[in-house]
Design a protein around this motif. Structure first.
Motif, PDB file in Angstrom:
ATOM      1  N   ALA A 293      33.435  62.171 -14.039  1.00 19.62           N
ATOM      2  CA  ALA A 293      33.686  60.989 -13.746  1.00 19.62           C
ATOM      3  C   ALA A 293      34.332  60.819 -12.089  1.00 19.62           C
ATOM      4  O   ALA A 293      33.818  59.895 -11.252  1.00 19.62           O
ATOM      5  CB  ALA A 293      35.021  60.199 -14.350  1.00 19.62           C
ATOM      6  N   SER A 294      35.290  61.878 -11.721  1.00 17.36           N
ATOM      7  CA  SER A 294      35.931  61.884 -10.453  1.00 17.36           C
ATOM      8  C   SER A 294      34.979  62.290  -9.464  1.00 17.36           C
ATOM      9  O   SER A 294      34.960  61.555  -8.415  1.00 17.36           O
ATOM     10  CB  SER A 294      37.176  62.619 -10.444  1.00 17.36           C
ATOM     11  OG  SER A 294      36.870  63.830 -10.669  1.00 17.36           O
ATOM     12  N   ALA A 295      33.808  62.989  -9.922  1.00 20.63           N
ATOM     13  CA  ALA A 295      32.918  63.571  -8.934  1.00 20.63           C
ATOM     14  C   ALA A 295      31.958  62.434  -8.590  1.00 20.63           C
ATOM     15  O   ALA A 295      31.667  62.103  -7.443  1.00 20.63           O
ATOM     16  CB  ALA A 295      31.954  64.533  -9.365  1.00 20.63           C
ATOM     17  N   ALA A 296      31.598  61.303  -9.431  1.00 21.42           N
ATOM     18  CA  ALA A 296      30.757  60.400  -9.352  1.00 21.42           C
ATOM     19  C   ALA A 296      31.378  59.441  -8.598  1.00 21.42           C
ATOM     20  O   ALA A 296      30.717  58.670  -7.719  1.00 21.42           O
ATOM     21  CB  ALA A 296      30.392  59.952 -10.664  1.00 21.42           C
ATOM     22  N   MET A 297      32.800  59.091  -8.677  1.00 22.64           N
ATOM     23  CA  MET A 297      33.480  58.024  -8.172  1.00 22.64           C
ATOM     24  C   MET A 297      33.567  58.546  -6.556  1.00 22.64           C
ATOM     25  O   MET A 297      33.340  57.618  -5.767  1.00 22.64           O
ATOM     26  CB  MET A 297      34.825  57.926  -8.729  1.00 22.64           C
ATOM     27  CG  MET A 297      35.534  56.447  -8.606  1.00 22.64           C
ATOM     28  SD  MET A 297      36.358  56.538  -6.788  1.00 22.64           S
ATOM     29  CE  MET A 297      37.779  57.534  -7.332  1.00 22.64           C
ATOM     30  N   SER A 298      34.221  59.480  -6.261  1.00 20.85           N
ATOM     31  CA  SER A 298      34.390  59.877  -4.865  1.00 20.85           C
ATOM     32  C   SER A 298      32.983  60.235  -4.299  1.00 20.85           C
ATOM     33  O   SER A 298      32.841  59.677  -3.103  1.00 20.85           O
ATOM     34  CB  SER A 298      35.013  61.332  -4.891  1.00 20.85           C
ATOM     35  OG  SER A 298      36.406  61.255  -5.626  1.00 20.85           O
ATOM     36  N   GLY A 299      32.131  60.527  -4.965  1.00 21.00           N
ATOM     37  CA  GLY A 299      30.805  60.633  -4.060  1.00 21.00           C
ATOM     38  C   GLY A 299      30.176  59.411  -3.687  1.00 21.00           C
ATOM     39  O   GLY A 299      29.548  59.254  -2.904  1.00 21.00           O
ATOM     40  N   SER A 300      30.173  58.557  -4.797  1.00 22.82           N
ATOM     41  CA  SER A 300      29.775  57.085  -4.341  1.00 22.82           C
ATOM     42  C   SER A 300      30.490  56.285  -3.411  1.00 22.82           C
ATOM     43  O   SER A 300      29.819  55.790  -2.568  1.00 22.82           O
ATOM     44  CB  SER A 300      29.638  56.304  -5.896  1.00 22.82           C
ATOM     45  OG  SER A 300      28.965  57.081  -6.831  1.00 22.82           O
ATOM     46  N   VAL A 301      31.737  56.452  -3.173  1.00 21.66           N
ATOM     47  CA  VAL A 301      32.608  55.998  -2.179  1.00 21.66           C
ATOM     48  C   VAL A 301      32.299  56.710  -0.762  1.00 21.66           C
ATOM     49  O   VAL A 301      32.027  55.711   0.086  1.00 21.66           O
ATOM     50  CB  VAL A 301      34.218  56.035  -2.624  1.00 21.66           C
ATOM     51  CG1 VAL A 301      34.912  55.885  -1.245  1.00 21.66           C
ATOM     52  CG2 VAL A 301      34.452  55.433  -3.616  1.00 21.66           C
ATOM     53  N   PHE A 302      31.848  57.849  -0.812  1.00 20.53           N
ATOM     54  CA  PHE A 302      31.627  58.524   0.169  1.00 20.53           C
ATOM     55  C   PHE A 302      30.272  57.796   0.695  1.00 20.53           C
ATOM     56  O   PHE A 302      29.983  57.691   1.930  1.00 20.53           O
ATOM     57  CB  PHE A 302      31.593  59.920   0.272  1.00 20.53           C
ATOM     58  CG  PHE A 302      31.151  60.816   1.353  1.00 20.53           C
ATOM     59  CD1 PHE A 302      31.662  61.275   2.183  1.00 20.53           C
ATOM     60  CD2 PHE A 302      29.487  61.235   1.042  1.00 20.53           C
ATOM     61  CE1 PHE A 302      31.387  61.879   3.427  1.00 20.53           C
ATOM     62  CE2 PHE A 302      28.995  61.894   2.325  1.00 20.53           C
ATOM     63  CZ  PHE A 302      29.868  62.223   3.267  1.00 20.53           C
ATOM     64  N   VAL A 303      29.269  57.989  -0.076  1.00 23.62           N
ATOM     65  CA  VAL A 303      27.905  57.557   0.176  1.00 23.62           C
ATOM     66  C   VAL A 303      28.030  56.088   0.679  1.00 23.62           C
ATOM     67  O   VAL A 303      27.328  55.548   1.624  1.00 23.62           O
ATOM     68  CB  VAL A 303      26.694  57.687  -0.848  1.00 23.62           C
ATOM     69  CG1 VAL A 303      25.618  57.287  -0.468  1.00 23.62           C
ATOM     70  CG2 VAL A 303      26.816  59.176  -1.202  1.00 23.62           C
TER      71      VAL A 303
END
Length: 493
Positions: A293-303
């Motif tokens: 979940a934290s990978a998806a959230m941080s990666g999505s914010v980055f993109v």
């Protein structure tokens, strides 16, 4: 709520917020820091990388120190050291000193973070942990949301050094309070297996317990420090690795170190990870969910930030406004998640949160030049709502289902997941965005589709979490309320 519980909750919430705020304001200060100290881009990156490596490598061992010597004492050491290192960075004469002191700051941050959860586990009964953890999550969300605004204002008006002095006063106050204020000395419960102090986690009175008498697992701590440090270093350097070989070698080294650590723990007489934590399928599932979940959230914010600023040509403030629903839902959604968990149980709440998170990632994966503000804000809103639910429930499961004597280790594992996950997500997103970049046209689809798939793969893990009425929940709820345990006059445990 008793005064001691209120102080414990305040310390945990503010301590976690200080660490979260520090990371966000640094990102704003780095360009000015680079210019004024005449540093290279690589050197400035190490002000973040050095901190991450120190934190990721020491979190679990720091949690174990809290289990042995008292979470309140370790929290005091962590906050005072964190504030002192922050002051040192604000006075640093060159970039070398900044990098070195950021590593020192990471060491003290590693002491501080597991203790914020360990103190809650010691002060609150298991069935009432949901709301304190939710308030802590809301504070982290609020700090992450206000960090860029606060940091931008300070850097503009007072310079980059001011963002580090921001930590000094609250860290000093929390540290002094943790050293001077003691909760009631409570009667020990259980079999004497080593909880430092049932009442508040601040006393080392449990030194007669077997786990406390046993030596610290230094070889295990070294292996566990090396494995996540190697992984974080590899992931942070993915974009600059110059090919696949360095990344593959780094990941292989991290996997080998992890295997050596598992082998050592199975044979150690006094392992760093107690068997009741290491062998818990519930704790393992919650950790896996947090990483995904934290990978998806941080990666999505980055993109998403990359798309808003480089494709739609919005300035940072305009981009921040469109991403604001994420922070709002983190702040408001965390208490709602705690109430939902109490009513429907961790399993249904977590799976619902994963579904919302997946929907948000997929919605953002459809961003295009023609996307409306409603589309953009809706994606970030779902992202924040889903992640708040997952973070609150998974963290509560980890802390609640670990024995009180191992609360620090459990907190260290939770914080490790929350450091490795975002690093993984940003590395995946950065690699895929770079590989699909064509002039000024950037597609969010490939990177975010992969991250959505990662969240979907975590859904089956939710089945290992307890439901509303399970034996695990009953056994946790049956533990004595540490806040209500009667003090024994003239007796120290």
């Amino acid at each position: 709520m008793t005064p001691h519980r209120l102080l414990t909750l305040t310390s945990s919430v503010v301590g976690a917020a200080i660490v979260a705020l520090d990371g966000t304001v640094l990102a704003v200060a780095q360009p000015t820091l680079k210019r004024e100290l005449h540093a290279s881009f690589a050197q400035v990156q190490w002000t973040s990388t050095g901190y991450l490596i120190a934190v990721a490598g020491l979190l679990v061992f720091a949690g174990r120190l809290g289990d042995r010597y008292g979470h309140q004492r370790v929290f005091a050491l962590g906050t005072l050291g964190f504030g002192a290192a922050s002051a040192g960075i604000g006075l640093a004469p060159d970039i070398g000193w900044v990098i070195a002191l950021r590593v020192v700051q990471g060491v003290f941050g590693a002491l501080l973070q597991p203790a914020t959860l360990g103190m809650l586990r010691a002060a609150f009964p298991p069935e009432r942990l949901g709301m304190p953890i939710a308030l802590r999550t809301s504070a982290i969300g609020l700090a992450a949301a206000t960090g860029p605004l606060v940091g931008g204002l300070l850097v503009t008006q007072l310079g980059w050094r001011s963002v580090f002095f921001l930590n000094v006063a609250p860290s000093a106050v929390l540290g002094v309070l943790a050293l001077t204020v003691r909760g009631p000395v409570a009667e020990r419960v259980g079999d004497g297996s080593g909880d430092g102090s049932v009442g508040d986690g601040s006393e080392a009175g449990g030194r007669t317990g077997d786990a406390v008498r046993a030596p610290l697992d230094v070889p295990g701590a070294c292996l566990l420090a090396a494995a996540p440090a190697c992984l974080v270093h590899t992931l942070v350097g993915v974009r600059d690795a110059g090919g696949a070989a360095p990344t593959v070698l780094g990941l292989a080294a991290a996997a080998a170190l992890t295997a050596l650590f598992v082998r050592h723990e199975r044979r150690a007489a006094s392992p760093l990870l107690p068997p009741d934590v290491r062998g818990s399928a519930t704790v393992g599932a919650a950790l896996g969910i947090l990483v995904a979940a934290s990978a998806a959230m941080s990666g999505s914010v980055f993109v998403g930030s990359y798309f808003l600023q480089d494709v739609l040509a919005l300035d940072p403030f305009q981009s921040g406004l469109r991403a604001a629903p994420l922070a709002v839902m983190m702040v408001l959604g965390a208490p709602l998640a705690a109430m939902a968990m109490r009513r429907w149980g961790p399993r249904r709440t977590t799976v619902t949160g994963l579904a919302l998170l997946t929907a948000g990632v997929l919605l953002l994966s459809r961003l295009a030049r023609s996307s409306s503000t409603l589309h953009i804000c809706g994606g970030f809103l779902l992202l924040g709502a889903g992640f708040a639910a997952v973070m609150v429930t998974a963290t509560a499961v980890i802390v609640r289902h670990a024995p009180a004597a191992s609360a620090g280790v459990a907190g260290g594992l939770q914080q490790t997941a929350m450091n490795v996950g975002p690093t993984l997500g940003v590395a995946v997103a950065a690699t895929l965005v770079t590989s699909t970049e064509v002039t000024a046209t950037v597609s969010t689809g490939p990177a975010l589709t992969v991250l959505a798939a990662l969240v979907a793969l975590a859904v089956p893990l939710g089945r290992a979490l307890p439901g509303r009425h399970t034996g695990g929940a009953r056994s946790a709820a049956a533990e004595p309320d540490p806040g209500r345990t009667a003090a024994v006059p003239g007796r120290r445990s």
